[in-house]
Design a protein around this motif. Sequence first.
Motif, mmCIF file in Angstrom:
data_model
loop_
_atom_site.group_PDB
_atom_site.id
_atom_site.type_symbol
_atom_site.label_atom_id
_atom_site.label_comp_id
_atom_site.label_asym_id
_atom_site.label_seq_id
_atom_site.Cartn_x
_atom_site.Cartn_y
_atom_site.Cartn_z
ATOM 1 N N THR A 23 56.803 3.742 63.780
ATOM 2 C CA THR A 23 57.072 4.774 64.775
ATOM 3 C C THR A 23 55.822 5.004 65.622
ATOM 4 N N VAL A 24 56.004 5.718 66.716
ATOM 5 C CA VAL A 24 54.898 6.033 67.612
ATOM 6 C C VAL A 24 54.902 7.525 67.897
ATOM 7 N N GLU A 25 53.781 8.017 68.409
ATOM 8 C CA GLU A 25 53.643 9.419 68.789
ATOM 9 C C GLU A 25 53.515 9.476 70.310
ATOM 10 N N PRO A 79 53.652 11.004 74.095
ATOM 11 C CA PRO A 79 53.272 12.303 74.655
ATOM 12 C C PRO A 79 54.404 12.931 75.458
ATOM 13 N N GLU A 80 54.286 14.217 75.657
ATOM 14 C CA GLU A 80 55.243 14.915 76.513
ATOM 15 C C GLU A 80 55.129 14.369 77.932
ATOM 16 N N GLU A 85 61.836 8.019 71.966
ATOM 17 C CA GLU A 85 60.607 8.624 71.460
ATOM 18 C C GLU A 85 60.491 8.537 69.945
ATOM 19 N N ASP A 86 61.620 8.593 69.250
ATOM 20 C CA ASP A 86 61.610 8.632 67.790
ATOM 21 C C ASP A 86 61.983 7.298 67.150
ATOM 22 N N THR A 133 50.145 6.945 74.081
ATOM 23 C CA THR A 133 50.987 6.959 72.886
ATOM 24 C C THR A 133 50.199 6.343 71.742
ATOM 25 N N TRP A 134 50.295 6.970 70.557
ATOM 26 C CA TRP A 134 49.518 6.519 69.398
ATOM 27 C C TRP A 134 50.441 6.033 68.283
ATOM 28 N N SER A 135 49.894 5.201 67.420
ATOM 29 C CA SER A 135 50.572 4.821 66.182
ATOM 30 C C SER A 135 49.506 4.684 65.105
ATOM 31 N N ARG A 136 49.933 4.326 63.888
ATOM 32 C CA ARG A 136 48.987 4.222 62.779
ATOM 33 C C ARG A 136 49.225 2.956 61.982
ATOM 34 N N ALA A 155 44.438 5.359 63.230
ATOM 35 C CA ALA A 155 45.162 5.581 64.474
ATOM 36 C C ALA A 155 44.677 4.597 65.539
#
Length: 218
Positions: free
Chosen positions: A125-127, A129-130, A139-140, A171-174, A183
């Motif tokens: 998954t990724v994070e 941004p708005e 997004e999810d 956009t971030w991921s881990r 990250a």
Amino acid sequence: MTAPTVCVFDYGFGNVRSATRALEHVGADVTLTADRAVAENADGLVVPGVGAFAAVMDGLRAARGDQIVGRRLAGGRPVLGICVGMQVMFERGVEHGIESEGLDQWPGVVELLQAPVVPNMGWATVEAPEGTRLFKGVEDERFYFVHSYGAREFPLGTTEDTGRFAAPLVTWSRAGTAEQSDAFVAAVENGPLSATQFHPEKSGDAGLQLLKNWVTGL
């Protein structure tokens, strides 16, 4: 309505066939070529990349891809980097102790991920941004990554507009386990320049939707 024209830059480093098929699937009129005129004049340019940072940069320079990307961005014309095609947009990369210059569109360094296991391979998954347009509707969702190196910081400000231009959306991921993860930058939306560390062309329906979001914005 005429389909947007997209050039997948064929300079010898990248999953060009799968990227071409995916872009055609979402409605783009795609040309696979290293021809400078086509690359500069298409509605959108895709810069794929697989392999070592230094080798990809050598390939880009040999095909004058560095000039093409620079000219397009100077004119506000969209470019999408994928995997190492994203990494080379940064100032520099360090692999096996060797430092190489990138395209310097963003400050920062691409370096070895600090995770228990590399390469970071598989779905994640990724994070986002708005305000993201690239990830609208996905997004999810999960995307497919395969890499050992990444940008672990994004020094360019991302919280406020920087004068004439809106701040980049990052956009971030881990990589790694929840207990020990690192990250890294998974995607950037920065005016005409967008890029993903993952492979949208290998990310199923979510990846296709992301490419469609980019194509419809051309």
